[in-house]
Scaffold this active site. Structure first.
Site, PDB file in Angstrom:
ATOM      1  CE1 TYR A 355      -3.780  -2.479   0.864  1.00  0.00           C
ATOM      2  CE2 TYR A 355      -2.286  -3.272   2.558  1.00  0.00           C
ATOM      3  CZ  TYR A 355      -3.431  -3.424   1.809  1.00  0.00           C
ATOM      4  OH  TYR A 355      -4.232  -4.525   2.012  1.00  0.00           O
ATOM      5  CD  GLU A 376      -1.627   2.214  -3.799  1.00  0.00           C
ATOM      6  OE1 GLU A 376      -2.816   1.986  -4.063  1.00  0.00           O
ATOM      7  OE2 GLU A 376      -1.175   2.349  -2.643  1.00  0.00           O
ATOM      8  CG  ASP A 424      -0.105   3.691   5.675  1.00  0.00           C
ATOM      9  OD1 ASP A 424      -1.146   3.621   6.365  1.00  0.00           O
ATOM     10  OD2 ASP A 424       0.378   4.780   5.293  1.00  0.00           O
ATOM     11  CB  CYS A 451      -6.022   5.537   9.347  1.00  0.00           C
ATOM     12  SG  CYS A 451      -6.875   4.596   8.066  1.00  0.00           S
TER      13      CYS A 451
END
Length: 496
Positions: A355, A376, A424, A451
């Site tokens: 990512y 990605e 991530d 997150c």
């Protein structure tokens, strides 16, 4: 079972916690009520708004006993705007609650053991608000059955790393545009709706972003520009997007329009250049779809460059109209510094960055590793990542387009063995196939940047069951005055 309260009932309620949306949590005869604006430790008077089978919602009427962490929100439209959720909670209280939110997710969702404060966690200073456990209502009526009790030898969850100045930190504004009697308006959506609250200043935006949005609205009004109407699909101007490079001072303005033709385009560009000298790039993005997605597929430069430049640490990045770039550059440097620290790089390691986006973490890591591979799924992001590597003269980093769970096994077949894998992912967490791939690759260390504490906890459980030990989790406050919290976690192989 019928709820012990009904709509419009008024009652006193002790607030025992705060959920992941920042709502206070109380229980009336064992029945959970969520109360926006209430803080843990408070005695309140509320009116019931809605009841469901296991939980309901109530409106805060009065605070009978206030939390020591309650403060007056400085923003004049805080009660209406949906952008911030925690301005009524002291900043120290926010940091303590965010740490506790992470702890609760690890214990309740991941069934992971967390070290008691003092066992390296350093985080005992929870004040009144933080003492209310964040998961008191993560699931209404949750009895926390099956929780692992905190004990020595568990995961160290450190104090949340906050900001010295937790205001004016955002480098990007994405402002929806609407219309009122006075012409164009622009601001943020009211909580739980798409009704625009007109805004002249936002205390978490850089001042220059406020200035540019205000000028664009004024110029649009003077030129008779019509705002887009979500219901009818008519009107021109949908969003104003402003990007500010904190280190270089450069700014980019993107006008998101419902169609290619802009009336009085030359006059508009001329007035923007004249009134906003910081702007180095003016772009147009065309989005003619009836959708809530901000950007359409076509972007063109109206004036200036197609990118602006900024730095994170010593690494320079080119930022285009649609490229993803962390919105809090100060805390991004803190987060990425922790990522490098947890990776334990000596200059000899091979690192895979799943990512990888536009290569922000990859290029940070490449300064300290022998070789970095970034993957990605978004093609444009990889193009940006390659450009950013070239911009910084970094030869020891390689990027590939594709899903991590497809690309990384192919790299393994080619003989690429990772010492460290960094992930991530978006809020939904890692794809299960990627977690399987990590377990098959068996890197010495995994660094998980997250997150979303809930999906982090879920994924850490999978990695722990597959032979890894979560050593430490560091919460980082990337978004002060909101409920969001980033984490950087270190895992090592148990057979090391």
């Amino acid at each position: 079972m019928n709820a012990p309260v009904a709509k419009n009932d008024e009652l006193e309620l002790e607030i025992i916690g705060m959920n992941h949306d920042g709502e206070g949590v109380g229980r009336a005869d064992g029945y959970t009520l969520f109360v926006a604006g209430a803080l843990p430790g408070e005695r309140t008077r509320v009116r019931v708004l809605k009841t469901k089978k296991q939980y309901g919602y109530a409106k805060l009427l009065d605070v009978l006993e206030a939390s020591p962490d309650r403060v007056a929100a400085p923003c004049p439209i805080y009660d209406q705007c949906g952008g911030c959720q925690l301005q009524h909670l002291s900043y120290a209280g926010q940091l303590a609650w965010k740490r506790q939110h992470v702890v609760d997710a690890l214990e309740r969702i991941g069934k992971l053991r967390v070290a008691a404060p003092g066992a390296g966690a350093a985080g005992g200073g929870a004040s009144g608000a933080a003492a209310g456990r964040a998961d008191a209502a993560a699931t209404a009526g949750d009895a926390r059955d099956g929780d692992a009790a905190p004990m020595e030898g568990g995961i160290v969850v450190r104090d949340t790393l906050g900001m010295a100045e937790p205001w004016r930190y955002r480098n990007k504004a994405q402002v929806p545009i609407g219309v009122a009697e006075g012409g164009l308006i622009g601001g943020f959506y009211a909580r739980g709706s798409h009704r625009i609250i007109d805004m002249e200043t936002c205390l978490i935006q850089h001042e220059h972003n406020d200035e540019v949005v205000a000028r664009v609205k004024e110029i649009g009004r003077s030129l008779g520009i019509h705002a887009y109407n979500e219901e009818t699909g008519r009107g021109l101007l949908r969003h104003v997007v402003v990007k500010k490079a904190f280190r270089t001072g450069e700014m980019m303005l993107v006008l998101v329009t419902n169609g290619r033709d802009i009336p009085h385009a030359d006059a508009w560009i001329g007035l923007i250049r004249e009134q906003i000298p910081h702007v180095a790039s003016i772009c147009q993005n065309v989005n003619t779809k009836q959708t809530n997605v901000i950007f359409g597929d076509e972007t063109r430069v109206l004036w200036g460059r197609d990118v602006i430049y900024d730095y994170i640490g010593d690494v320079q990045f080119a930022i285009s109209a649609r490229s993803f770039y962390q919105v809090n550059p100060v805390q991004t440097e803190v987060l990425y510094g922790k990522t490098v620290e947890y990776a334990g790089l000596t200059g000899k390691e091979t690192v895979i960055d799943a990512y990888c986006g536009i290569g922000t973490i990859s290029l940070f890591l490449a300064q300290h590793a022998d070789q970095v591979y970034g993957v990605e799924i978004v093609k444009e992001a990889i193009e940006d990542a390659r450009s950013n590597a070239e911009l910084n003269g970094m030869k020891n980093v390689q990027f590939e387009v594709g899903a991590s769970e497809d690309v990384i096994p192919r790299w393994k077949e080619q003989g690429i063995e990772a010492d460290v894998i960094v992930v991530d992912p978006p809020r939904k967490g890692c794809d299960p196939r990627l977690l399987e791939t990590i377990l098959e690759m068996k890197p010495e260390r995994v660094v998980y940047v997250s997150c979303n504490p809930s999906t982090l906890a879920r994924d850490l459980r999978v990695l722990e069951d597959g032979g890894y030990k979560t050593v430490e989790v560091q919460p980082v406050d990337m978004f002060p005055h909101t409920v969001h919290v980033e984490c950087c976690s270190l895992l090592v192989r148990k057979d090391n």
